[in-house]
Design an enzyme around this catalytic site. Structure first.
Site, PDB file in Angstrom:
ATOM      1  N   SER A  64      -9.594  -0.741   7.609  1.00 56.69           N
ATOM      2  CA  SER A  64      -9.099  -0.636   6.325  1.00 56.69           C
ATOM      3  C   SER A  64      -8.513  -1.940   5.327  1.00 56.69           C
ATOM      4  O   SER A  64      -8.150  -1.633   4.419  1.00 56.69           O
ATOM      5  CB  SER A  64      -8.158   0.483   6.070  1.00 56.69           C
ATOM      6  OG  SER A  64      -8.767   1.706   6.227  1.00 56.69           O
ATOM      7  N   LYS A 102       0.817  -1.223  -0.053  1.00 62.97           N
ATOM      8  CA  LYS A 102      -0.211   0.074   0.110  1.00 62.97           C
ATOM      9  C   LYS A 102       0.927   1.489  -0.029  1.00 62.97           C
ATOM     10  O   LYS A 102       1.886   1.211   0.805  1.00 62.97           O
ATOM     11  CB  LYS A 102      -0.815   0.089   1.145  1.00 62.97           C
ATOM     12  CG  LYS A 102      -2.065   1.046   1.398  1.00 62.97           C
ATOM     13  CD  LYS A 102      -3.099   0.925   2.481  1.00 62.97           C
ATOM     14  CE  LYS A 102      -3.937   1.880   2.590  1.00 62.97           C
ATOM     15  NZ  LYS A 102      -4.782   1.712   3.954  1.00 62.97           N
ATOM     16  N   SER A 142      -9.413   1.559   3.288  1.00 62.85           N
ATOM     17  CA  SER A 142      -8.654   2.246   2.341  1.00 62.85           C
ATOM     18  C   SER A 142      -7.845   1.424   1.608  1.00 62.85           C
ATOM     19  O   SER A 142      -7.044   2.071   0.898  1.00 62.85           O
ATOM     20  CB  SER A 142      -8.056   3.429   3.094  1.00 62.85           C
ATOM     21  OG  SER A 142      -7.147   2.951   3.889  1.00 62.85           O
TER      22      SER A 142
END
Length: 316
Positions: free
Chosen positions: A195, A76, A171
């Protein structure tokens, strides 16, 4: 090969059924084919191929570093990566190239993992749909499945083809989409309030948030320092256990990590699921299961199990 577990692929690499470079190129090819999903912000092709070359040399010498040696992974884009731009999907950090790796990234690289790239997210990980970053939304791969397309054709609403897609959750939606489309075998997400687990649920994956302090936050650009935890996304539970075993433990660069030694995360072999007792929350607000749905779960998903318990949960 891309649909196998980490242990299976690791065994295939050791037996010479496939080389790290061949595996890397297969994933890079899929990254290009699924570019429209917007899962990646940065694709580190040159870095990954160089790492694959080094991994190949180790395998030829019989010196594999472990189950992740030669295995493609994604990270990420809120984890610091040395020499690779880290943006947090924000214009504020465009062009920022960290001089060091986050501890979790370094641990994966030390095991010989191949870094395919940095994945898309909500800006600074503040969101739950992966739709609020400056690089655009991440599209759920399942939006393009045969089953979903057939269902939409049965219930047309007049949307254009370009708008007819589902969110990945967030996210860490980019990481979820990357794993779901077989462009990597595991990916790092971050989890503050769901997330990692949220996009895993949206994309049909295993999403795991370790207990706070079990895994180092050093190099993870924070959203909420007291709640952020590096998360893991894979396609198999055993794969998650393997990655956690590598990441867990004390880090002198993060004073909140556990001090005592961490036991190895080895899953027991479960061969008889008929003795399992499954509990499903039955809540008293709008997040409830209908009687019909509970009956369906009992008869299909839980059919043959020894027990079914409804756990009553009340939200205020």
């Amino acid at each position: 090969m891309l649909g196998r577990t980490l242990r299976e692929v690791s065994a295939a690499l050791k037996q010479g059924q496939i080389t790290p470079t061949e595996l890397c190129r297969k994933c890079l090819s899929l990254i290009q084919k699924t570019k429209f999903l917007n899962a990646y912000i940065t694709v580190s092709e040159e870095v990954a191929l160089k790492q694959a070359e080094e991994s190949e040399k180790r395998y030829k010498k019989g010196q594999s570093l472990g189950d992740l040696d030669g295995i493609p992974i994604a990270v990420k884009d809120n984890f610091s990566t040395s020499g690779i731009e880290t943006t947090c999907a924000s214009n504020m950090l465009k062009g920022y190239v960290p001089p060091y790796n986050a501890t979790v990234v370094q641990k994966l690289l030390d095991q010989g993992a191949l870094l395919m790239g940095k994945t898309n997210l909500d800006e600074f990980a503040m969101g739950s749909g992966s739709t609020d970053g400056v690089f655009g939304p991440v599209k759920n791969p399942w939006s393009y499945s045969k089953q979903y397309r057939e269902k939409k054709q049965q219930n047309p609403r007049g949307e254009s083809e370009d708008s007819n897609w589902l969110i990945t959750g967030g996210s860490s939606g980019g990481s979820a989409a990357a794993v779901s489309t077989f462009t990597c075998f595991a990916a790092l997400g971050s989890d503050t309030g769901g997330s990692t687990r949220n996009p895993a649920a949206h994309c049909g994956l295993v999403g795991f948030k370790p207990s706070y302090g079990l895994v180092s936050r050093h190099g993870l650009i924070p959203l909420v320092n007291s709640m952020d935890v590096p998360g893991i996304l894979t396609r198999y539970v055993d794969d998650t256990a393997i990655v956690l075993d590598i990441l867990a433990g004390h880090d002198p660069k993060d004073s909140t990590t556990v001090q005592e030694p961490v036991k190895s995360f080895i899953l027991p072999t479960l061969t008889d699921v008929s003795k399992l007792c499954i509990g499903i929350p039955k809540v008293t607000c709008f997040f409830h299961y209908s009687t019909e749905k509970l009956s369906q779960i009992q008869s299909t998903v839980l059919g043959g199990l020894v027990g079914f318990i409804s756990l009553y949960c009340h939200f205020y």
